[in-house]
Scaffold this active site. Structure first.
Site, PDB file in Angstrom:
ATOM      1  N   SER A 188      13.529  -7.833 -58.643  1.00  0.00           N
ATOM      2  CA  SER A 188      14.844  -7.256 -58.932  1.00  0.00           C
ATOM      3  C   SER A 188      15.609  -6.921 -57.658  1.00  0.00           C
ATOM      4  O   SER A 188      15.877  -7.781 -56.829  1.00  0.00           O
ATOM      5  CB  SER A 188      14.661  -6.047 -59.842  1.00  0.00           C
TER       6      SER A 188
ATOM      7  N   ASP B  89      22.294  -7.802 -58.965  1.00  0.00           N
ATOM      8  CA  ASP B  89      21.104  -7.570 -58.158  1.00  0.00           C
ATOM      9  C   ASP B  89      20.280  -8.851 -58.107  1.00  0.00           C
ATOM     10  O   ASP B  89      20.716  -9.901 -58.595  1.00  0.00           O
ATOM     11  CB  ASP B  89      20.299  -6.379 -58.685  1.00  0.00           C
TER      12      ASP B  89
ATOM     13  N   ASP C 137      17.664 -10.207 -59.564  1.00  0.00           N
ATOM     14  CA  ASP C 137      17.346 -11.001 -60.755  1.00  0.00           C
ATOM     15  C   ASP C 137      18.468 -10.975 -61.778  1.00  0.00           C
ATOM     16  O   ASP C 137      18.330 -11.498 -62.878  1.00  0.00           O
ATOM     17  CB  ASP C 137      16.028 -10.555 -61.390  1.00  0.00           C
TER      18      ASP C 137
END
Length: 454
Positions: free
Chosen positions: A104, A248, A250
């Protein structure tokens, strides 16, 4: 040995805490737990596997695919795509489960493995525990398993159609096109660096500038993305854009910027979409879901707009659980995780940004005017380290300090003390109409935490 699964899959420094051996073993365990859950006579389990662009994702993806295929699971390798894309494709392709490799918004050396159940849904704790139990038994050699051979081993296929299929899905759920909207997109050098600009362009927006759109495998989240908004904010006035979107690594979260470069956070985004969905009659049960960390201004705005609010513990998984349990359509966090459950099974940053753009196009209003539906009250957050966080809710002295602070703030402010889920610290959050008062009360409570929990 602690639990492998955290709040969002298994994470660690790649090739240190998160090794190829661990990735392979967990994938074999997941193949047995998730693959056998939907097994029937003559059925071969199928898994969708995707990743973000981190360099470590290459060897971890190879390990995951090897583990799955060795356990008899056919793999559809979709390559670099956002987490919500892998979730969508898992459901759309009728796969038994999905696997996403990403950490992430974390820095590049980290990585993670997230398993998704049939339909693209997050796993509940019970299923994660079953996977971990199977992994530990197998890795310790105390449980053998029948390894498939010959034609029974899993096959691996490149599924190159995933990009277009996901983008078409995003365009298909929009209430209207984005014609006339100028957009700046920051893809965080991450999983949506190519997907997001393409989706906005196909939806009719003019993408006037992109940031974080050249992933090398080494630069993900490096000074760009939703945790570094300054470059996006500066670009808004330079390119005279209407909407700025920051994702972000992902792409499961989204923050925004208005034409003047002002940040529009997750609370404001949810407020804008709540009003839009209420107007359209798609806000199921006339309710939005948010966490206890949402700004008090958001709660007051929802009351004023006639939208009911359900609050959960911090974490998008708790928001999602409440939405699924009660049939709500909209929820999210201040950090930018926004869940539109009619169209996605998890937070989807690109979809969130597109919905914002659609609202701008439909109302012909600037984002700043739409965001003014709520007024953010000054919020002070202090992390108090090195204390016994387990006593936050049992300390009589601390409870007295909190009561005194709440009496001082009255109805125009609030106090929240929360132990961190991953670190030995307590988060002290204070909101008040007066920023000086908010800071003063927060500092006083932080000192009380140090004194009574130290």
């Amino acid at each position: 040995m602690g639990r492998l699964f955290g709040t969002d899959g298994v994470r660690g420094v790649a090739n240190e805490g998160l090794t190829a051996e661990l990735a392979l073993g967990l994938s074999v365990a997941a193949a047995h737990v998730l693959g056998e859950a939907g097994a029937f006579e003559g059925h071969r389990p199928v898994a969708v596997v995707g990743r973000d662009p981190r360099a470590s994702g290459e060897f971890l993806e190879a390990a995951v695919i090897a583990g799955l295929a060795s356990a008899g699971v056919d793999v559809l390798r979709v390559g670099v795509l956002p987490t919500p894309a892998v979730a969508y494709l898992t459901g759309a392709l009728g796969a038994d489960f999905g696997v996403m490799l990403s950490a992430s918004h974390n820095a590049m050396p980290d990585n993670g493995i997230k398993f998704l159940a049939r339909g693209g849904h997050k796993l509940d704790d019970r299923i994660e525990d079953a996977i971990e139990t199977h992994y530990r038994k197998h890795s310790l050699g105390s449980e053998d398993w029948n390894r498939p051979t010959g034609a029974a081993v899993g096959r691996v296929r490149e599924y190159t159609e995933g990009f277009d299929k996901y983008v078409a899905h995003l365009i298909g759920v929009l209430p209207n096109r984005l014609d006339g909207i100028k957009v700046v997109i920051d893809g965080a050098h991450g999983a949506a660096a190519y997907v997001a600009p393409e989706a906005f362009a196909r939806a009719g927006a003019e993408v006037v500038h992109t940031l974080g759109a050249e992933p090398t495998g080494l630069n993900i989240n490096d000074g760009v993305g939703s945790t570094h908004l300054d470059r996006l904010q500066a670009a808004m006035t330079e390119y005279r854009a209407d909407l700025g979107i920051a994702l972000d690594g992902d792409a499961d979260r989204c923050l925004a910027a208005d034409a003047d470069g002002n940040e529009v956070d997750g609370d404001q985004i949810i407020a804008i979409l709540a009003v839009a969905m209420k107007d359209a009659g798609t806000l199921r049960r006339n309710t939005a879901v948010a966490t206890v960390m949402s700004n008090l201004g958001f709660k007051l705005a929802m009351e004023r707009e006639g939208v009911d609010l359900v609050e959960t513990a911090v974490g998008d998984r708790y928001v999602l659980e409440a939405m699924k349990e009660h049939g709500f359509a909209l929820g999210g966090e201040q950090s930018g995780h926004v869940i539109l459950l009619d169209h996605a099974t998890t937070g989807d940053g690109t979809l969130t940004g597109l919905m914002l753009g659609a609202r701008l196009a439909a109302t012909k209003q600037p984002l700043a005017d739409l965001a003014a539906v709520m007024t953010r009250l000054p919020q002070q957050l202090i992390n108090v380290k090195g204390v016994d966080k387990s006593r936050v809710n049992t300390s009589v002295e601390l409870a007295a300090a909190v009561s005194e602070a709440e009496a001082e703030l009255g109805s125009t402010g609030r106090v929240l003390l929360r132990p961190s889920g991953t670190e030995p610290l307590v988060r002290v959050m204070v909101e008040a109409a007066d920023p000086v008062q908010a800071e003063s009360v927060a500092q006083r409570l932080a000192e009380a935490v140090r004194t009574h929990l130290g």
